[in-house]
Design an enzyme around this catalytic site. Structure first.
Site, short mmCIF file in Angstrom:
data_model
loop_
_atom_site.label_atom_id
_atom_site.label_comp_id
_atom_site.label_asym_id
_atom_site.label_seq_id
_atom_site.Cartn_x
_atom_site.Cartn_y
_atom_site.Cartn_z
N PHE A 121 0.86 -1.18 0.00
CA PHE A 121 0.00 0.00 0.00
C PHE A 121 0.90 1.23 0.00
CE2 PHE A 121 -4.64 0.67 1.33
CZ PHE A 121 -5.13 -0.35 0.53
N GLN A 234 -8.28 14.05 4.50
CA GLN A 234 -7.65 13.27 3.42
C GLN A 234 -8.60 13.11 2.23
OE1 GLN A 234 -6.71 8.78 3.70
NE2 GLN A 234 -4.73 9.80 3.73
N HIS A 236 -8.89 10.92 -0.80
CA HIS A 236 -8.33 9.68 -1.38
C HIS A 236 -8.21 9.90 -2.88
CE1 HIS A 236 -7.92 5.50 -2.50
NE2 HIS A 236 -7.86 5.15 -1.24
N LEU A 250 -15.45 4.67 -3.19
CA LEU A 250 -14.01 4.38 -3.14
C LEU A 250 -13.56 3.27 -4.10
CD1 LEU A 250 -11.67 5.52 -1.36
CD2 LEU A 250 -11.68 3.29 -0.27
N GLU A 253 -7.03 1.39 -2.64
CA GLU A 253 -5.61 1.52 -2.96
C GLU A 253 -5.00 0.15 -3.28
OE1 GLU A 253 -3.93 4.29 -0.26
OE2 GLU A 253 -1.91 3.51 -0.51
N ARG A 309 -1.12 9.19 -0.30
CA ARG A 309 -2.39 9.60 -0.92
C ARG A 309 -2.41 11.09 -1.28
NH1 ARG A 309 -6.60 6.04 2.76
NH2 ARG A 309 -6.02 4.07 1.74
N HIS A 374 -12.31 11.55 2.16
CA HIS A 374 -12.27 10.17 2.63
C HIS A 374 -12.09 10.04 4.14
CE1 HIS A 374 -11.55 5.91 2.32
NE2 HIS A 374 -10.31 6.02 2.80
N ARG A 409 -2.83 10.26 6.59
CA ARG A 409 -2.85 8.86 7.06
C ARG A 409 -2.38 7.93 5.95
NH1 ARG A 409 -6.48 4.47 6.60
NH2 ARG A 409 -8.05 5.74 5.53
C1 LIG Z 1 -14.93 2.86 1.48
C2 LIG Z 1 -13.89 2.89 2.54
C3 LIG Z 1 -12.82 2.01 2.49
C4 LIG Z 1 -11.83 2.04 3.47
N1 LIG Z 1 -10.78 1.13 3.42
C5 LIG Z 1 -9.86 1.11 4.43
C6 LIG Z 1 -8.83 0.12 4.47
O1 LIG Z 1 -8.74 -0.76 3.62
N2 LIG Z 1 -7.96 0.16 5.49
C7 LIG Z 1 -8.02 1.09 6.49
O2 LIG Z 1 -7.19 1.06 7.40
N3 LIG Z 1 -8.99 2.03 6.47
C8 LIG Z 1 -9.92 2.06 5.48
N4 LIG Z 1 -10.92 3.00 5.50
C9 LIG Z 1 -11.03 3.90 6.65
C10 LIG Z 1 -11.66 3.14 7.81
O3 LIG Z 1 -12.61 2.22 7.34
C11 LIG Z 1 -12.36 4.09 8.77
O4 LIG Z 1 -11.50 5.15 9.09
C12 LIG Z 1 -12.68 3.32 10.04
O5 LIG Z 1 -13.46 2.19 9.75
C13 LIG Z 1 -13.39 4.19 11.06
O6 LIG Z 1 -13.73 3.36 12.14
P1 LIG Z 1 -14.42 3.95 13.43
O7 LIG Z 1 -14.60 2.81 14.38
O8 LIG Z 1 -13.66 5.14 13.89
O9 LIG Z 1 -15.81 4.47 12.88
P2 LIG Z 1 -16.97 3.70 12.03
O10 LIG Z 1 -16.58 2.34 11.63
O11 LIG Z 1 -17.46 4.59 10.97
O12 LIG Z 1 -18.11 3.64 13.08
C14 LIG Z 1 -18.75 4.82 13.53
C15 LIG Z 1 -19.89 4.38 14.39
O13 LIG Z 1 -20.41 5.53 15.07
C16 LIG Z 1 -21.82 5.54 14.95
N5 LIG Z 1 -22.24 6.92 15.14
C17 LIG Z 1 -21.88 8.03 14.46
N6 LIG Z 1 -22.46 9.12 14.99
C18 LIG Z 1 -23.21 8.68 16.04
C19 LIG Z 1 -24.06 9.31 16.97
N7 LIG Z 1 -24.27 10.62 16.97
N8 LIG Z 1 -24.70 8.55 17.89
C20 LIG Z 1 -24.52 7.20 17.92
N9 LIG Z 1 -23.71 6.55 17.07
C21 LIG Z 1 -23.07 7.29 16.14
C22 LIG Z 1 -22.09 4.93 13.59
O14 LIG Z 1 -23.41 4.47 13.50
C23 LIG Z 1 -21.07 3.80 13.62
O15 LIG Z 1 -21.57 2.71 14.35
C24 LIG Z 1 -11.91 2.99 4.51
C25 LIG Z 1 -12.98 3.88 4.58
C26 LIG Z 1 -13.97 3.84 3.60
C27 LIG Z 1 -15.10 4.82 3.67
#
Ligand SMILES: Cc1cc2nc3c(=O)[nH]c(=O)nc-3n(C[C@H](O)[C@H](O)[C@H](O)COP(=O)(O)OP(=O)(O)OC[C@H]3O[C@@H](n4cnc5c(N)ncnc54)[C@H](O)[C@@H]3O)c2cc1C
Length: 598
Positions: A121, A234, A236, A250, A253, A309, A374, A409
């Protein structure tokens, strides 16, 4: 008087993505009563969308890899603005967290000799991304959910937290509503962990889904917490640009990691012209060397498509601006020259995504791609060991927290961040909760005021549609605070936000409170506006270009800005912006970075 139900927890985790689930698992395991709340259904967080993989120096493909190299890559990718201790803990602990996921049932792709398969990556010296095809997030969430639901925690789905409640300076709980019934709920809690993800819905073209409205960022800011690095959003480099209905979706990568090359409309592999000085020694000097790297030659260097990125996104913008873009305003990402079975095996979701959404076969023709909003590097300022925010009783992890990724990142570093710091946040919150002799008191008048505020949009006889205001915000942010910025546009953004705030305070919704998207949107708007202002004010303050923050009026690095974070906190109801020195890095880590510049 509005009615609401009341729930009692020691630790309330807001968000059920990788960070929230891992935090809740840890807190429960430490014996405190834990509640987990998520805005959507359990399992539908951004984590599930993660494609390419999870970065950890497991060294099963490249045995030379170590946590030290991962630390160096992360700091270099973040342009040295990362909190050094977070980057160190992340690099040291992520292999252990990968193994833990395996023990809990995650099935990673394997190498021929049975080790965990790791892919290349951008910005990673070695093949470092542990993956499950291009559906890694799905496997991570499945595993954490299985573990979590058997750990004895309560889960409240489709429940949006709208306010944090305090007893004096410390956290006392949270207020919110259930989307299904529209009913209010008060959570009393000794500690709250924010794991709400990012802010992408402030922009028009984004890879993020409807939930990413910056809720955790704004909850923390309004509770008085320090926010750090908010200028670094960021973009992407590879989102879909066609058809318009899926613009921004998306394209992992992993496509470039597995051999995909970027070309302009003239068929030129243009990334060779955009290699920054700081990366010259790490990147192949010719297509021939890049091909040898792809074939496994350890003496060859990585292709320039695997630059970080920020570099790739800026290069694409330049190509399009200079008239060498693809028919729909992007560039071409080509993996069709490789064996079609290999492409389908390594990138099944991408193959499916383009077939379903664009009606094209990526094993036969190149994809059209362009930058998409992203990931928020900025977030709640936390203590690296415990993830405690600057407000007692408040913790943050995952994308809602800041500091770990600095100015940019590296791909794959989010999934590992979630489990490393989710675990630490759960532990930090549980220990804090245990240390309190009595539960903080909730001021019921405050809860009452929250309910009243949430219902205001129903009570107006006329007003604008909240979706229209949101669309205006997205257009404005894309134009004024997007991938390339300048002072005039950022000032225009701040002025425009004041106008949009006025419009948002007058929106009208109709119907009932049950599953009412207009009402939900009216509530989210407040957060979107505040998070956009945090971003624009921080971007105005950083008068240089670094990582994901590009200022055309300050196109170079500035030595003074290399030493500071931009921090924003709420004081007397206004955003106070400050430049604060980076934490001092110990000498042994400085040595690991010798010869590297930002
Ligand atoms: C399409 C895509 C592909 C990606 N691919 C990669 C990858 O291959 N490798 C990598 O390292 N990263 C990747 N990323 C980035 C990574 O997926 C995210 O940064 C990461 O999953 C965020 O995790 P999190 O636990 O912080 O939040 P999330 O997984 O988004 O979870 C957020 C949670 O908070 C809840 N929430 C939000 N607001 C509230 C509220 N007010 N009240 C109650 N609940 C709330 C939501 O419902 C959800 O349950 C990708 C991102 C995307 C969008």
């Amino acid at each position: 008087m509005a009615s609401y139900e009341t729930r009692d927890y020691d630790v309330l985790v807001v968000g059920a993505g990788g960070a929230g689930l891992r935090a809740a698992i840890e807190a429960s395991a430490l014996g405190v009563k834990t509640g987990l709340v998520c805005k959507s259904l359990l399992g539908k967080a951004h984590t599930v969308m993660a494609e390419g993989g999870m970065a950890a120096a497991v060294a099963s493909v490249d045995p030379e890899d170590t946590w030290r190299v991962h630390f160096r890559d992360t700091m270099k990718g973040g342009k040295m603005l990362n909190h050094w201790r977070m980057a160190q803990l992340h690099a040291m602990e992520s292999p252990e967290r990968v193994r833990e996921l395996q023990e809990w049932g995650a099935i990673f792709d394997r190498t021929a000799v049975g080790g965990i398969s790791q892919r290349a990556f951008g910005g990673h010296t070695y093949k470092r991304l542990c993956h499950v095809g291009d559906r890694t997030g799905l496997e991570m969430i499945r595993t954490l959910q299985d573990r979590g639901v058997h750990a004895g925690m309560d889960v409240h789905m489709e429940c949006t937290i709208t306010h944090l409640l305090k007893d004096g300076e410390r956290i006392a709980g949270a207020f919110g509503y259930f989307r299904e019934s529209g009913l209010f709920v008060l959570f009393r809690a000794k500690a709250v962990v924010l794991a709400t993800g990012g802010v992408g819905k402030a922009f028009k073209v984004t890879s993020n889904s409807w939930e990413y409205t910056g809720d955790g960022h704004v909850l923390a800011y309004e509770a008085g917490a320090d926010m750090v690095d908010m200028e670094f959003m960021q973009f992407h480099p590879t989102g879909m640009v066609w058809p318009p209905s899926v613009r921004g979706t998306l394209v992992t990568e992993g496509v470039r990691g597995d051999g995909g090359v970027l070309k302009n409309s003239k068929g030129e592999r243009f990334m060779f012209s955009y290699i920054p000085e700081a990366f010259k020694n790490d990147v192949a000097a010719s297509e021939e060397e890049a091909s040898r790297w792809l074939a496994g030659d350890k003496q060859a260097r990585r292709p320039p498509e695997l630059l970080t990125r920020d570099v790739c996104a800026r290069a694409i913008v330049s190509e399009v601006r200079e008239g060498r873009g693809s028919p729909h305003g992007g560039v071409l990402l080509d993996i069709a020259y490789m064996d079609s079975e290999y492409v389908k095996r390594r990138l099944p979701s991408m193959h499916h995504q383009f077939m379903e959404l664009a009606g094209m076969d990526i094993t036969k023709e190149p994809m059209e791609v362009g930058p998409t909003a992203h990931y928020a590097m900025g977030g709640v300022r936390v203590d690296p060991e415990t993830q405690a925010a600057t407000v007692p009783g408040l913790f943050a992890a995952g994308e809602a927290a800041g500091g770990m990724h600095g100015a940019n990142r590296l791909g794959g570093n989010s999934l590992s961040d979630l489990v490393v710091f989710g675990r630490r946040a759960g532990q930090g919150a549980a220990e804090y909760a245990k240390s309190l002799r009595e539960k903080p008191r909730v001021n019921l008048a405050e809860a009452e005021a929250c309910a009243k505020e949430l219902l205001e949009s129903f009570n107006r006889s006329e007003g604008e549609n909240p979706f229209v205001v949101h669309e205006a915000l997205q257009d404005m942010m894309e134009k004024n605070a997007g991938i390339v910025r300048n002072e005039k546009d950022l000032r225009a953004a701040i002025d425009a936000l004041a106008g949009l705030r006025k419009r948002a305070s007058g929106v009208k919704v109709s119907g009932t409170r049950q599953y009412n998207p207009g009402w939900n949107e009216a509530i989210d708007l407040k957060n979107l506006l505040t998070v956009s202002e945090l971003l624009a004010r921080a971007a105005l303050e950083r008068k240089e270009s670094r990582g994901a923050h590009t200022r055309e009026d300050y196109p170079d690095y500035d030595k003074a800005f290399a030493k500071v974070n931009v921090v924003i906190r709420r004081r007397d109801g206004a955003m106070q912006v400050a430049q604060e020195p980076l934490p001092e890095m110990p000498d042994e880590l400085k040595k690991l970075l010798e010869g590297e510049s930002a």
